[in-house]
Motif scaffolding. Structure first.
Motif, PDB file in Angstrom:
ATOM      1  N   PHE A 175       9.175   2.439   1.971  1.00 45.73           N
ATOM      2  CA  PHE A 175      10.135   2.983   1.013  1.00 45.73           C
ATOM      3  C   PHE A 175       9.730   4.418   0.670  1.00 45.73           C
ATOM      4  O   PHE A 175       8.745   4.646  -0.017  1.00 45.73           O
ATOM      5  CB  PHE A 175      10.175   2.131  -0.256  1.00 45.73           C
ATOM      6  CG  PHE A 175      10.561   0.705   0.011  1.00 45.73           C
ATOM      7  CD1 PHE A 175      11.885   0.354   0.185  1.00 45.73           C
ATOM      8  CD2 PHE A 175       9.586  -0.281   0.114  1.00 45.73           C
ATOM      9  CE1 PHE A 175      12.241  -0.958   0.442  1.00 45.73           C
ATOM     10  CE2 PHE A 175       9.928  -1.591   0.368  1.00 45.73           C
ATOM     11  CZ  PHE A 175      11.263  -1.927   0.536  1.00 45.73           C
ATOM     12  N   ALA A 176      10.510   5.393   1.155  1.00 44.99           N
ATOM     13  CA  ALA A 176      10.188   6.810   0.985  1.00 44.99           C
ATOM     14  C   ALA A 176      10.292   7.216  -0.483  1.00 44.99           C
ATOM     15  O   ALA A 176      11.232   6.833  -1.173  1.00 44.99           O
ATOM     16  CB  ALA A 176      11.124   7.659   1.830  1.00 44.99           C
ATOM     17  N   PHE A 177       9.318   8.003  -0.950  1.00 41.80           N
ATOM     18  CA  PHE A 177       9.333   8.475  -2.334  1.00 41.80           C
ATOM     19  C   PHE A 177      10.471   9.456  -2.588  1.00 41.80           C
ATOM     20  O   PHE A 177      11.074   9.457  -3.638  1.00 41.80           O
ATOM     21  CB  PHE A 177       8.006   9.146  -2.685  1.00 41.80           C
ATOM     22  CG  PHE A 177       6.896   8.172  -2.992  1.00 41.80           C
ATOM     23  CD1 PHE A 177       7.089   6.810  -2.952  1.00 41.80           C
ATOM     24  CD2 PHE A 177       5.646   8.635  -3.324  1.00 41.80           C
ATOM     25  CE1 PHE A 177       6.073   5.925  -3.232  1.00 41.80           C
ATOM     26  CE2 PHE A 177       4.608   7.758  -3.612  1.00 41.80           C
ATOM     27  CZ  PHE A 177       4.825   6.408  -3.564  1.00 41.80           C
TER      28      PHE A 177
ATOM     29  N   GLY B 118       0.806  -1.207   0.000  1.00 37.08           N
ATOM     30  CA  GLY B 118       0.000   0.000   0.000  1.00 37.08           C
ATOM     31  C   GLY B 118       0.839   1.256   0.000  1.00 37.08           C
ATOM     32  O   GLY B 118       2.029   1.232  -0.320  1.00 37.08           O
ATOM     33  N   LEU B 119       0.192   2.346   0.385  1.00 37.90           N
ATOM     34  CA  LEU B 119       0.843   3.652   0.449  1.00 37.90           C
ATOM     35  C   LEU B 119       0.764   4.182   1.866  1.00 37.90           C
ATOM     36  O   LEU B 119      -0.150   3.847   2.617  1.00 37.90           O
ATOM     37  CB  LEU B 119       0.166   4.637  -0.497  1.00 37.90           C
ATOM     38  CG  LEU B 119       0.276   4.334  -1.972  1.00 37.90           C
ATOM     39  CD1 LEU B 119      -0.570   5.316  -2.772  1.00 37.90           C
ATOM     40  CD2 LEU B 119       1.724   4.405  -2.419  1.00 37.90           C
ATOM     41  N   GLY B 120       1.729   5.028   2.206  1.00 40.12           N
ATOM     42  CA  GLY B 120       1.744   5.606   3.538  1.00 40.12           C
ATOM     43  C   GLY B 120       2.210   7.047   3.528  1.00 40.12           C
ATOM     44  O   GLY B 120       2.828   7.523   2.577  1.00 40.12           O
ATOM     45  N   PHE B 121       1.902   7.708   4.594  1.00 41.34           N
ATOM     46  CA  PHE B 121       2.327   9.073   4.874  1.00 41.34           C
ATOM     47  C   PHE B 121       3.019   8.981   6.231  1.00 41.34           C
ATOM     48  O   PHE B 121       2.504   8.332   7.141  1.00 41.34           O
ATOM     49  CB  PHE B 121       1.094   9.973   4.947  1.00 41.34           C
ATOM     50  CG  PHE B 121       1.302  11.258   5.688  1.00 41.34           C
ATOM     51  CD1 PHE B 121       1.703  12.393   5.017  1.00 41.34           C
ATOM     52  CD2 PHE B 121       1.091  11.339   7.060  1.00 41.34           C
ATOM     53  CE1 PHE B 121       1.882  13.584   5.692  1.00 41.34           C
ATOM     54  CE2 PHE B 121       1.266  12.512   7.744  1.00 41.34           C
ATOM     55  CZ  PHE B 121       1.670  13.642   7.056  1.00 41.34           C
ATOM     56  N   PHE B 122       4.191   9.589   6.385  1.00 38.56           N
ATOM     57  CA  PHE B 122       4.829   9.565   7.701  1.00 38.56           C
ATOM     58  C   PHE B 122       5.603  10.853   7.937  1.00 38.56           C
ATOM     59  O   PHE B 122       5.972  11.571   7.016  1.00 38.56           O
ATOM     60  CB  PHE B 122       5.722   8.333   7.867  1.00 38.56           C
ATOM     61  CG  PHE B 122       6.929   8.299   6.979  1.00 38.56           C
ATOM     62  CD1 PHE B 122       8.161   8.722   7.443  1.00 38.56           C
ATOM     63  CD2 PHE B 122       6.838   7.830   5.682  1.00 38.56           C
ATOM     64  CE1 PHE B 122       9.278   8.682   6.630  1.00 38.56           C
ATOM     65  CE2 PHE B 122       7.947   7.786   4.863  1.00 38.56           C
ATOM     66  CZ  PHE B 122       9.170   8.222   5.331  1.00 38.56           C
ATOM     67  N   HIS B 123       5.822  11.138   9.219  1.00 38.90           N
ATOM     68  CA  HIS B 123       6.489  12.367   9.615  1.00 38.90           C
ATOM     69  C   HIS B 123       7.422  12.083  10.796  1.00 38.90           C
ATOM     70  O   HIS B 123       7.007  11.492  11.789  1.00 38.90           O
ATOM     71  CB  HIS B 123       5.452  13.417  10.025  1.00 38.90           C
ATOM     72  CG  HIS B 123       6.059  14.687  10.500  1.00 38.90           C
ATOM     73  ND1 HIS B 123       6.409  15.696   9.639  1.00 38.90           N
ATOM     74  CD2 HIS B 123       6.409  15.103  11.733  1.00 38.90           C
ATOM     75  CE1 HIS B 123       6.937  16.691  10.337  1.00 38.90           C
ATOM     76  NE2 HIS B 123       6.944  16.355  11.613  1.00 38.90           N
TER      77      HIS B 123
ATOM     78  N   ALA C 269       5.904   3.970  -0.313  1.00 41.29           N
ATOM     79  CA  ALA C 269       5.311   2.745  -0.846  1.00 41.29           C
ATOM     80  C   ALA C 269       5.637   1.669   0.182  1.00 41.29           C
ATOM     81  O   ALA C 269       6.779   1.572   0.646  1.00 41.29           O
ATOM     82  CB  ALA C 269       5.919   2.397  -2.197  1.00 41.29           C
ATOM     83  N   ASN C 270       4.641   0.888   0.573  1.00 43.53           N
ATOM     84  CA  ASN C 270       4.816  -0.069   1.660  1.00 43.53           C
ATOM     85  C   ASN C 270       4.646  -1.500   1.180  1.00 43.53           C
ATOM     86  O   ASN C 270       3.740  -1.795   0.400  1.00 43.53           O
ATOM     87  CB  ASN C 270       3.788   0.203   2.766  1.00 43.53           C
ATOM     88  CG  ASN C 270       3.866   1.605   3.319  1.00 43.53           C
ATOM     89  OD1 ASN C 270       4.874   2.277   3.211  1.00 43.53           O
ATOM     90  ND2 ASN C 270       2.783   2.044   3.934  1.00 43.53           N
ATOM     91  N   LEU C 271       5.499  -2.370   1.677  1.00 47.58           N
ATOM     92  CA  LEU C 271       5.395  -3.813   1.461  1.00 47.58           C
ATOM     93  C   LEU C 271       5.601  -4.494   2.797  1.00 47.58           C
ATOM     94  O   LEU C 271       6.426  -4.046   3.595  1.00 47.58           O
ATOM     95  CB  LEU C 271       6.458  -4.312   0.484  1.00 47.58           C
ATOM     96  CG  LEU C 271       6.332  -3.896  -0.966  1.00 47.58           C
ATOM     97  CD1 LEU C 271       7.555  -4.355  -1.749  1.00 47.58           C
ATOM     98  CD2 LEU C 271       5.073  -4.493  -1.571  1.00 47.58           C
TER      99      LEU C 271
END
Length: 190
Positions: free
Chosen positions: A165-167, A126-131, A139-141
């Motif tokens: 995995f950060a874009f 999936g996708l994620g947002f993090f800070h 992008a997450n696996l």
């Protein structure tokens, strides 16, 4: 000819998925998390330097829409304390870690453990947002194991690993690739 083989493979997989379809349902879970952001590619490198501080909470809701497939949004919070190492450097102040992720999960444990009624294995993407210091998208696996504590399958214990995995990895400072580990209690809602 390749399209025909691809179509047959998709139909075969789909028939297997729907033949094992269970009742659709909602699951709520909460638990703790740990972060490995050591700047290495190993998910188990230097476990003594993982971040498990303050209130390392994870909350999520999962909807099973088609037997082996589900979707799960989740929220994770942790804190990285000053004096700890982050990507090879010492921190001079505390940082909050916040992650919002959405994953599609595929449960495949029935294929590997057909006689097990309590253990379920899954892969997720999936996708994620993090800070941490800045904000980044990932992008997450990952994958995990779900162990049902009762035959009714209404409460379970889940262990999960997510590779994020950060874009914008080269320019992201602390907000770059990392691993997020979760240990949660899962409750079936219907």
């Amino acid at each position: 000819m390749k399209k025909i083989y691809l179509l047959l493979a998709v139909l075969f997989i789909q028939s297997n998925v729907f033949s094992q379809m269970e009742e659709d349902g909602w699951y709520l879970s909460f638990g703790v998390n740990a972060i490995n952001n050591l700047g290495t590619q190993s998910p188990i490198n230097s476990p003594d330097d993982w971040y498990f501080n303050s209130v390392p909470a994870t909350l999520s809701a999962e909807f099973n829409w088609a037997g082996n497939f589900s979707i799960e949004p989740s929220l994770s919070y942790n804190q990285i304390k000053s004096g700890k190492s982050l990507d090879g450097g010492q921190l001079d102040k505390d940082y909050d870690y916040i992650a919002l992720d959405t994953h599609v999960k595929y449960y495949f444990g029935k294929f590997l453990l057909p006689k097990s009624n309590r253990i379920e294995l899954y892969a997720n993407a999936g996708l994620g947002f993090f800070h941490i210091d800045e904000t980044n998208i990932s992008a997450n696996l990952g994958g995990g194991i779900l162990f049902w504590l009762s035959d009714k399958k209404n409460i379970a214990l889940r262990a999960q690993t997510i590779s994020k995995f950060a874009f914008n990895h080269p320019k992201s400072g602390f907000d770059n690739n990392h691993f997020l580990y979760n240990l949660q209690l899962v409750f079936k809602m219907n």
